[in-house]
Design a protein around this motif. Sequence first.
Motif, PDB file in Angstrom:
ATOM      1  N   SER A   1     -31.667 -37.841  -5.035  1.00 25.10           N
ATOM      2  CA  SER A   1     -31.044 -36.531  -4.886  1.00 25.10           C
ATOM      3  C   SER A   1     -31.017 -35.795  -6.217  1.00 25.10           C
TER       4      SER A   1
ATOM      5  N   HIS B   1     -31.521 -44.684   1.511  1.00 28.86           N
ATOM      6  CA  HIS B   1     -31.756 -43.588   2.458  1.00 28.86           C
ATOM      7  C   HIS B   1     -30.420 -43.049   2.966  1.00 28.86           C
ATOM      8  N   ALA B   2     -29.488 -43.952   3.238  1.00 28.47           N
ATOM      9  CA  ALA B   2     -28.207 -43.551   3.832  1.00 28.47           C
ATOM     10  C   ALA B   2     -27.395 -42.654   2.896  1.00 28.47           C
TER      11      ALA B   2
ATOM     12  N   GLU C   1     -27.621 -38.883   3.221  1.00 23.93           N
ATOM     13  CA  GLU C   1     -27.093 -38.246   4.427  1.00 23.93           C
ATOM     14  C   GLU C   1     -25.634 -37.818   4.220  1.00 23.93           C
ATOM     15  N   ASP C   2     -25.221 -36.787   4.965  1.00 26.79           N
ATOM     16  CA  ASP C   2     -23.830 -36.332   4.913  1.00 26.79           C
ATOM     17  C   ASP C   2     -22.923 -37.195   5.781  1.00 26.79           C
ATOM     18  N   LYS C   3     -23.497 -37.895   6.746  1.00 28.01           N
ATOM     19  CA  LYS C   3     -22.708 -38.733   7.639  1.00 28.01           C
ATOM     20  C   LYS C   3     -23.461 -40.034   7.902  1.00 28.01           C
TER      21      LYS C   3
ATOM     22  N   LEU D   1     -25.828 -42.976   8.920  1.00 33.90           N
ATOM     23  CA  LEU D   1     -27.246 -43.120   9.263  1.00 33.90           C
ATOM     24  C   LEU D   1     -27.367 -44.304  10.215  1.00 33.90           C
TER      25      LEU D   1
END
Length: 239
Positions: free
Chosen positions: A6, A78-79, A82-84, A86
């Motif tokens: 990110s 990967h998780a 995310e905003d929530k 996965l």
Amino acid sequence: MKAPRSEREEERLEALRDYRILDTPPERAYDDLTALAAYVCDVPIALISLVDSDRQWFKSKFGLEATGTSRDVSFCAHAILEDKILVVEDTHLDSRFAANPLVTSEPNIRFYAGVPLLSPEALPLGTLCVIDHEPRELSAAQIKALEGIARQVVSQLELRRVSARLALALEKINLIEELIPICSYCKAIRNDAGYWSSVETFIKQHSDVAFTHGVCEACIEKHFPEVAEAMRKQDAASL
């Protein structure tokens, strides 16, 4: 597939290290939460995984012997993007994970669900994740419960960080309470090694205080009488 990083990666890593939890011994408070997550989701494996710069490290693990993996093969990498939560119901059907060595060999991950562990600044430190060797789904109630447990993990992390800061503050208070040798003339302070330094230098070494300099009215009168006179005239004119 390797997860991208990110835009806030450096900030995220700095926040993670501020907790000073990487490579610490197992703790019952965290182990109870992974056991609860595995029970609620009816899976054989649950982890508290913290994503470092080039690895994921497991603060707590239920049903798994490994203490971590490379970040390159990490599902949690990967998780945290995310905003929530996965949820990967079948890794064999997901192009990101089908060829992942954690899928094609031990521990043979077929199902994964990971909730990001978000700091108060909304920076993802890692995940609370659950894993199964078979494809499966989670109910809405299980997802809600898993998210609640993840918040409890963050609460434990915050408690640890606040406790460490309080301990440091107490050390500084104890230092201040001690007798500090100070020169009667120049006001320099002698440290434990016997060296003299300015008050500013001493305080900076023992706190996060930053200094800005000015001249008080008494010193203006003593050292700059002409400036003091001009200031008095200016004050009189303004009245």
